[in-house]
Scaffold this motif. Structure first.
Motif, PDB file in Angstrom:
ATOM      1  N   GLU A  90       0.820  -1.211   0.000  1.00 53.83           N
ATOM      2  CA  GLU A  90       0.000   0.000   0.000  1.00 53.83           C
ATOM      3  C   GLU A  90       0.859   1.267   0.000  1.00 53.83           C
ATOM      4  OE1 GLU A  90      -3.324   0.127   2.693  1.00 53.83           O
ATOM      5  OE2 GLU A  90      -3.714   2.249   2.226  1.00 53.83           O
ATOM      6  N   TYR A 140      -2.033   0.552 -11.199  1.00 53.73           N
ATOM      7  CA  TYR A 140      -1.751   0.419  -9.769  1.00 53.73           C
ATOM      8  C   TYR A 140      -2.472  -0.773  -9.153  1.00 53.73           C
ATOM      9  CZ  TYR A 140       1.241   4.452  -9.820  1.00 53.73           C
ATOM     10  OH  TYR A 140       2.294   5.300 -10.079  1.00 53.73           O
ATOM     11  N   ALA A 141      -3.597  -1.176  -9.725  1.00 57.52           N
ATOM     12  CA  ALA A 141      -4.217  -2.442  -9.295  1.00 57.52           C
ATOM     13  C   ALA A 141      -3.216  -3.582  -9.494  1.00 57.52           C
ATOM     14  CB  ALA A 141      -5.498  -2.704 -10.093  1.00 57.52           C
ATOM     15  N   LEU A 152      -7.755   1.286  -2.583  1.00 57.43           N
ATOM     16  CA  LEU A 152      -6.609   0.428  -2.859  1.00 57.43           C
ATOM     17  C   LEU A 152      -6.753  -0.862  -2.071  1.00 57.43           C
ATOM     18  CD1 LEU A 152      -4.006   0.754  -4.600  1.00 57.43           C
ATOM     19  CD2 LEU A 152      -2.819   1.375  -2.496  1.00 57.43           C
ATOM     20  N   CYS A 158      -7.733  -0.879  -7.588  1.00 62.13           N
ATOM     21  CA  CYS A 158      -7.383   0.522  -7.340  1.00 62.13           C
ATOM     22  C   CYS A 158      -8.472   1.424  -7.911  1.00 62.13           C
ATOM     23  CB  CYS A 158      -6.045   0.847  -8.005  1.00 62.13           C
ATOM     24  SG  CYS A 158      -5.539   2.573  -7.831  1.00 62.13           S
ATOM     25  N   THR A 203       2.589   1.644  -3.355  1.00 60.96           N
ATOM     26  CA  THR A 203       1.715   2.066  -4.450  1.00 60.96           C
ATOM     27  C   THR A 203       1.341   3.540  -4.316  1.00 60.96           C
ATOM     28  OG1 THR A 203       0.846  -0.180  -4.604  1.00 60.96           O
ATOM     29  CG2 THR A 203      -0.453   1.561  -5.644  1.00 60.96           C
ATOM     30  N   ARG A 204       1.013   3.952  -3.086  1.00 56.56           N
ATOM     31  CA  ARG A 204       0.635   5.359  -2.880  1.00 56.56           C
ATOM     32  C   ARG A 204       1.811   6.295  -3.175  1.00 56.56           C
ATOM     33  NH1 ARG A 204      -4.271   6.242  -0.684  1.00 56.56           N
ATOM     34  NH2 ARG A 204      -5.346   4.424   0.180  1.00 56.56           N
ATOM     35  N   THR A 220      -0.049  -3.434  -7.007  1.00 59.57           N
ATOM     36  CA  THR A 220      -0.232  -3.906  -5.620  1.00 59.57           C
ATOM     37  C   THR A 220       0.232  -5.354  -5.444  1.00 59.57           C
ATOM     38  OG1 THR A 220      -2.493  -4.710  -6.038  1.00 59.57           O
ATOM     39  CG2 THR A 220      -2.283  -2.462  -5.175  1.00 59.57           C
ATOM     40  N   LEU A 222      -6.119   9.165  -5.520  1.00 60.81           N
ATOM     41  CA  LEU A 222      -6.231   7.722  -5.319  1.00 60.81           C
ATOM     42  C   LEU A 222      -7.173   7.507  -4.135  1.00 60.81           C
ATOM     43  CD1 LEU A 222      -3.141   5.332  -5.292  1.00 60.81           C
ATOM     44  CD2 LEU A 222      -5.255   4.875  -4.068  1.00 60.81           C
TER      45      LEU A 222
END
Lengths: 161, 161, 161, 161
Positions: C24, C84-85, C47, C52, C27-28, C88, C44
């Motif tokens: 997490e 971004y999905a 998540l 995402c 990704t952020r 993760t 965003l």
């Protein structure tokens, strides 16, 4: 629809590196193993580094509900044309798989012959990008009937045969 | 990646019918109304019947996580380039909407200038099919970094303005 | 358009393997480095492993010529949502690049909020396949306005940061 | 790859309007006229408003070079599944044509049965948008092997028969 002038950078001569001098025999042998191409009566009619052409003869066995060539048959020959265009540039110990493709249908495919042409636009180590065009020919007239864009993956160390 | 030789039928001169002699002013005026293009700093730098080119200047405001131009920004300018390429061939009382497009990313987009070129391949009454290419330019060298294929729809009787 | 019942196999709970427990934050942090998302005012907002969500607020700065959100802006947020999905589920030493995506526009995007949701459907070592949906929200009503299908590639050994 | 949880809005029951109560006979009759489906041994095995399933039996006649079902055969059945899913919702005097589709291949298709499922996500007067999934079944286990996204056009006043 008239023929189309593409941007200058796409009309210059290709300069692909052939990694396997035996690419032609290797590609033709792989095509022969595609039972689906045999079922559709498809013939490999053009092969150069980064380019492949495959033709079919329209008829009831390949038709959709109105008698034109089925979009799925168009997809099958242009997918193989793009795939083998990419495969010509692979080393001898690599297989090719289609990751994905996208097909636009522009005109009904009918006539004496339908030919799909696949052309490599980028040949990377892992991924290869191709474009394809499908033409229907009748009485000497050629009609552009489909456009494809495709991603291939090379499976290194997995000989195709 | 070297430049690519496309099949002969795609290299002949275009012969599109221009239905609105005022297409250039109409297209430029519509582009000016695209707030998103202004936000991205995009400029319309080429316009012919069936063709449109749009450029941006790469920089932090347009970047993805590694500093290259974001794929979505590439998508935005090549979608507009294809859309306005189609729009040049529309009658004056029709609007254009994107039905769908597909984008392949071939190389990171960076350099002094990134330019998207859209080209009509079929202009029908309802649907228009285009292809697009995106090039990154650095020090006089041009790199093909994306390929697009797109479907547009003409909304007749709905003037764009 | 009404909501849609998807085939049973697509509605069962996911069971993705998370290879990096710090996914997490990783990704952020990567999202924060996307200057293009900042330029579009994108946030965003969701998540989970393999999922995402990214939202924007429609307005003149994101518009096409009729005032709706530009298809390229829709593309940008749903491309990042899908990317971004996939990210993760990556190990901590891998970067993500979009290979290609395809976007269908179903309805004009307008309202108080537009949100793009990306969902992994296959997470392979090299390639990841996602789908995305984009919804426009107005007065508590949610309209499906775009559908995406995407291919990602993991660059192993190239940490994103 | 595990089954996947899709976002809530995509899992609610469908509510499509059936404009032709005779949709089932009309659709099955049209499918019977597709010579290409007969050539591939394809059977229409599921039909509801906005949904269609088509199956094949894998074998040498449908194979690519490694013995799996050819991507073009996958394309053919999922294109027809999406097309007839859309066709169920058409009025009786309209024909269906595929404008375009995009196909991702996720896993080799092999086993006792391969089934393509097409589902309408938007049914408009002119354009219909569908998604498709293709599953391979072996020993009671179902593997998702392809994903499709498709645009159809309704030709009003041109009865299919």
């Amino acid at each position: 629809m008239p023929p189309v002038l593409l941007p200058p950078a796409l009309t210059a001569p290709p300069a692909f590196t052939v990694r396997d001098p035996g690419y032609e025999a290797r590609t033709r042998e792989s095509f022969e193993r595609q039972g689906a191409m045999r079922t559709l009566g498809a013939r490999l009619v053009g092969l150069q580094p980064g380019f492949c052409a495959i033709e079919i003869t329209p008829g009831p066995a390949l038709s959709q509900q109105h008698g034109y060539v089925h979009a799925g048959v168009i997809a099958a020959i242009v997918d193989s044309a793009g795939g083998y265009a990419g495969f010509t540039l692979f080393p001898s110990d690599a297989s090719v798989l289609t990751v994905e493709f996208k097909l636009n249908l522009l005109a009904p495919a009918e006539g004496e012959r339908v030919v799909a042409e696949g052309q490599v636009l980028k040949s990377g180590r892992t991924l290869t990008i191709t474009r394809g065009e499908v033409y229907a020919e009748r009485g000497g007239k050629r009609t552009l009937c489909a456009l494809m864009q495709q991603t291939l993956i090379a499976m290194h160390g997995k000989s195709d045969a």
